[in-house]
Design an enzyme around this catalytic site. Structure first.
Site: not given
Ligand code: PLP
Length: 377
Positions: A50, A102, A175, A200
């Site tokens: 962990r 997001y 992000d 992604k």
């Molecule tokens: N940030 C962006 C720009 C995303 O498109 C996503 C998911 O679609 C996330 C964060 C969240 O990531 P996860 O689905 O891996 O938890």
């Protein structure tokens, strides 16, 4: 590793097992616990999975090198990484977020962070005066940018946002999922923390859920982020870590192809009679184009959105007619995806009902354009 250019870092992926077998790909260690002396921790540093395990260091070191970070932690999802950063804040923290971002994170902010006493403000982050007016010196804890942003792919000015945040005693968190470190390196523009949905582009094959957080400096705040991963149990598992490392080794090839194809698709959509608007930062008509030229290098990414004439029904019709573009959420995989974004975001979405979000994969671009044009009618 920093002396090599990203393509070499990725292709080599620091991947080999020189000590035991000489295998060019490292083994997957499934152990959750490791031998230790009676007095405490072993010299290897491994104790319980962990907290970390052999096999996690390679993808973490690769990402750290790509982003130019001081440290990196991989998480079980992007949301897990992002919420670990948020939960490192003090209760009652004031945080500035963009409107265009997001939607899953926006939902978490609305339902959880607000409940937790955090004060969350969403602003038009393309307007720096609006950000300056929203930031409260000595009180605002973070400014959070996602650039290019979902689903209009707006550009947020990271150098200016870092200055605004720092002048107020706040941190800039970015992000960087959509740009990837190959097109934008937020830490070089002054950001303090970078987060990713590694689900992604970094993995790129739609078969791993993963997240990453990286820091410009190791400090008390970063220690809290790391503590949150260790004690909330958000670490990435052994199999997904191996798959992520495998996927990342072709990131440079995939992102280059996706960016080139996205540019061609966006251009092809521009003069299509059934398309009202095209959002792609590579197009001179996009409001973020000038900033993208300064802030992105090597391409404008693989994400395009189009607003279809005729609104919701027309957009739904296009989705049922495509053959190559698969109707599904998510982005950054080798296969091209199409989704009507407002349907995914729900009732409080600010997105046009007729907006289709296109995640451009690595298929032949002529097939992608033909398929889309046929579906548009
Ligand atoms: N940030 C962006 C720009 C995303 O498109 C996503 C998911 O679609 C996330 C964060 C969240 O990531 P996860 O689905 O891996 O938890």
């Amino acid at each position: 590793m920093r002396q090599y250019i990203p393509d070499t870092i990725l292709a080599q992926g620091t991947c080999h097992d020189p000590d035991s077998t000489g295998a060019v790909i490292p083994p997957i260690h499934l152990a959750t616990t490791f031998l230790r002396p009676p007095e405490g921790y072993s010299a290897t540093g491994w104790s319980y999975s962990r907290y970390g395990y052999p096999g996690l260091e390679q993808p973490e070191a690769t990402l750290k090198a790509l982003e130019g970070a001081a440290d990196c932690r991989l998480f079980s999802s992007g949301m897990s990484a992002m919420t670990a950063v948020m939960l490192a804040l003090k209760p009652g923290a004031h945080c500035i977020f963009p409107i265009d971002m997001y939607h899953g994170m926006r939902t978490w902010l609305k339902r959880y962070a607000a409940h937790w006493g955090m004060r969350i403000e969403h602003v038009d982050m393309t307007d720096l005066d609006v950000v300056r007016a929203a930031v409260v010196p000595g009180t605002t804890a973070i400014v959070w940018a996602e650039t290019p942003s979902n689903p209009h792919w707006y550009l947020y000015d990271l150098a200016a946002l870092a200055d605004i945040a720092h002048a107020a005693g706040a941190r800039l968190v970015v992000d960087n999922t959509v740009a990837t470190p190959l097109l934008t390196q937020p830490l070089a523009f002054g950001a303090d923390i970078v987060v990713h949905s590694a689900t992604k582009y970094l993995n790129g094959h739609s078969d791993v859920l993963a997240g990453a957080a990286m820091t410009a400096a190791t400090n008390e705040f970063w220690e809290r982020v790391c503590f949150n991963r260790d004690y909330h149990g958000g670490i990435l598992g052994q199999f997904p870590a191996a798959l992520l490392m495998r996927g990342m080794r072709t990131l440079h090839l995939r992102i280059e192809r996706a960016s080139e194809s996205a540019m061609a698709i966006a251009t092809a959509c521009l003069d299509h009679p059934q398309v009202e608007t095209v959002y792609y930062p590579g197009l001179p008509s996009h409001p973020g184009h000038a900033l993208a030229l300064r802030q992105m290098a090597g391409g404008f990414g693989g994400m395009v959105s189009i607003v279809v004439k005729g609104g919701l029904e027309a957009a739904e019709r296009v989705m049922t007619r495509t053959r190559i573009w698969k109707p599904a959420t998510s982005l950054g995989g080798v296969e091209s995806l199409i989704e009507r974004r407002a349907a995914i975001e729900g009732a409080d979405s600010h997105v046009e009902p007729g907006l289709l979000r296109l995640s451009v994969g690595v298929e032949a671009v002529s097939d992608l354009i033909d398929d889309l044009k046929t579906a548009l009618g």
